[in-house]
Structure formats: structure tokens, C-alpha cells
Write a protein that holds these residues in place. Structure first.
Motif, PDB file in Angstrom:
ATOM      1  N   GLU A 176       0.860  -1.190   0.000  1.00 36.00           N
ATOM      2  CA  GLU A 176       0.000   0.000   0.000  1.00 36.00           C
ATOM      3  C   GLU A 176       0.890   1.232   0.000  1.00 36.00           C
ATOM      4  OE1 GLU A 176      -2.636  -0.135   3.285  1.00 36.00           O
ATOM      5  OE2 GLU A 176      -3.699  -1.942   2.609  1.00 36.00           O
ATOM      6  N   GLY A 177       0.609   2.154  -0.886  1.00 35.01           N
ATOM      7  CA  GLY A 177       1.396   3.375  -0.953  1.00 35.01           C
ATOM      8  C   GLY A 177       2.697   3.187  -1.709  1.00 35.01           C
ATOM      9  N   ASP A 178       3.641   4.080  -1.447  1.00 31.06           N
ATOM     10  CA  ASP A 178       4.900   4.102  -2.196  1.00 31.06           C
ATOM     11  C   ASP A 178       6.064   3.464  -1.445  1.00 31.06           C
ATOM     12  OD1 ASP A 178       3.641   5.457  -4.262  1.00 31.06           O
ATOM     13  OD2 ASP A 178       4.042   7.423  -3.361  1.00 31.06           O
ATOM     14  N   GLU A 179       5.793   2.973  -0.240  1.00 32.77           N
ATOM     15  CA  GLU A 179       6.855   2.338   0.541  1.00 32.77           C
ATOM     16  C   GLU A 179       6.402   0.964   1.024  1.00 32.77           C
ATOM     17  OE1 GLU A 179       9.271   6.121   2.454  1.00 32.77           O
ATOM     18  OE2 GLU A 179       7.880   4.977   3.711  1.00 32.77           O
ATOM     19  N   TYR A 180       7.370   0.093   1.258  1.00 28.68           N
ATOM     20  CA  TYR A 180       7.051  -1.255   1.745  1.00 28.68           C
ATOM     21  C   TYR A 180       8.230  -1.776   2.547  1.00 28.68           C
ATOM     22  CZ  TYR A 180       5.606  -6.151   1.832  1.00 28.68           C
ATOM     23  OH  TYR A 180       5.241  -7.415   2.239  1.00 28.68           O
ATOM     24  N   ARG A 181       7.923  -2.375   3.690  1.00 33.96           N
ATOM     25  CA  ARG A 181       8.972  -3.003   4.497  1.00 33.96           C
ATOM     26  C   ARG A 181       8.927  -4.503   4.291  1.00 33.96           C
ATOM     27  NH1 ARG A 181      12.051  -0.148   7.834  1.00 33.96           N
ATOM     28  NH2 ARG A 181      11.369   1.961   8.430  1.00 33.96           N
TER      29      ARG A 181
END
Length: 235
Positions: free
Chosen positions: A10-15
Motif C-alpha cells: 500500500e502506498g509508495d513504501e514497503y517493508r
């Protein structure tokens, strides 16, 4: 091309989860600024760049996204009896995922020697095979189902086939496949389907087919069916 499974982007970042982060940073020795690929298993392939090379919670930023990456022009559902030696069934899952399959349903038949499976372990195998073969679609693995119940349900497939060795004059599988049409094929256990099971499938709208002039092991038959369907569809 390093690809990682990220089912909830979700969104522009991911962990990345800890196991994937460790593989990325400790094993592959990737660093901040390096690019990698993420897939949610639903057809989206994301290009991402490492923003924080934390070996436990690696943070990446999404750069671009390809939708329907590698989408095949047809749907393939293989319903197959798990082998007594689970490693042979796992081999089938791996190869079918590499070749291209949408759904796999383990079947419980009269001659089945394995009556239970661990879906979670099988899912890990297909995830690994999906990443290794650089695919963006993760096959669905259903829980094991009795053949008699399975064939009586309504299945959305243009071609419903049962591959068996109870007859010598069966139509070759490749002759009944049409490009762009969905396919459901049943593969029996060691010892094959019983005549009663074959008749049940035929009376439920399935077409009897042959996969080879040779007698194949269960897992080999599954791979042959998968490859033949993909080959006819030009994949």
C-alpha cells in the motif's frame, strides 16, 4: 532480477518481512539504492529501490509498477491426487508454477494413498517457485477435496477433462484444447481413477482424455497436462 513476494503493498513504501530482509541484505548483499522487484501475486510487478538496508526490516520505495505482468491468455485449473511421497507432489507444484497454472486442487480418491496435506507448506513452495521463475501471479492452492464432491460442483471451465488409463481409445489432451479457453483437468492417484470414478466424472460433463502413449506417474501427468495446455495457448 531479484523478486520478492509482498502480498500487501500500500502506498509508495514497503517493508520487507524479516526473512525476506535477511535474504536481501545478508545473503544477496544488496545495499541502499539498489533496485529489486516486488510482486503481490495478483499480477502486479513493482520496481523498487532500497531506502533502508535494515537486515530485519528492509525499507524499499516503489519506483514503478507493471500491471498484469506475464498474464496468460487462458485459465488452467489442475485437480490432482497428492502422491504418497509428498516430495513428488511438491516437485509437481514447483514445476507447474514455473510453467504456469492458476489453481491447484488436491483430490482424495478411492485409491489415494495420501489423505491429508499441509496447505501452508505447499503455499511456501509455490511462492518460492513464483519468485524463481519471475512470475507475478501466485497459483491458488485449495484444501484437499473428495473427488466425488468435486466433480458434482459447478466449475467455470470451457473444457473439463479427466485424464485416465481405463481405455485405450481416448482422445489426446492436446486435441481438445482451444486457445483462450479455460481448462480444468483431473489427474488421478497412483493406480489411477477407478472405473466408477471415471464414469462419475463423465456423467458430470467431463471428457476422457489421454496425456501420453506411455503410462505416467501422477506428478509427471500433472506436469505434462500443465505444459500441454500452455503450449497449445502459445505460452
Amino acid at each position: 532480477m531479484q523478486i520478492f513476494y509482498a502480498p500487501q503493498i500500500e502506498g509508495d513504501e514497503y517493508r520487507l518481512p524479516e526473512d525476506e530482509s535477511k535474504h536481501c541484505i545478508r545473503v544477496l548483499r544488496m545495499q541502499q539504492g539498489d533496485e529489486l522487484y516486488l510482486t503481490d501475486g495478483c499480477g502486479n510487478l513493482h520496481t523498487a529501490r532500497i531506502a533502508d538496508e535494515n537486515p530485519k526490516r528492509c525499507l524499499v520505495q516503489i519506483v514503478s509498477t507493471q500491471h498484469e505482468y506475464g498474464k496468460r491468455p487462458f485459465n488452467l485449473h489442475i485437480a490432482i491426487a497428492p502422491t504418497k511421497n509428498i516430495e513428488r507432489f511438491e516437485w509437481f507444484l514447483e514445476k507447474a508454477t514455473e510453467i504456469g497454472v492458476d489453481t491447484i486442487t488436491p483430490l482424495l480418491c478411492e485409491r489415494s494413498e495420501r489423505k491429508d496435506i499441509k496447505v501452508e507448506r505447499l503455499q511456501k513452495i509455490v511462492i518460492s517457485a513464483m519468485k524463481q521463475s519471475v512470475k507475478a501471479y501466485l497459483p491458488i492452492i485449495n484444501s484437499i477435496q473428495p473427488l466425488r464432491n468435486f466433480v458434482k460442483h459447478t466449475h467455470q471451465a470451457d473444457l473439463k477433462a479427466i485424464a485416465h488409463c481405463n481405455s485405450w481409445d481416448l482422445t489426446p489432451f492436446q486435441q481438445v484444447i482451444h486457445r483462450g479457453r479455460s481448462v480444468l483437468v483431473l489427474i488421478g492417484p497412483e493406480g489411477d481413477f477407478t472405473p466408477a470414478e471415471v464414469n462419475l466424472a463423465l456423467n458430470s460433463g467431463f471428457t476422457g482424455v489421454s496425456l501420453s502413449t506411455s503410462r505416467l506417474r501422477t506428478e509427471t501427468a500433472g506436469v505434462v497436462a500443465c505444459h500441454t495446455a500452455n503450449l497449445i495457448n502459445g505460452v
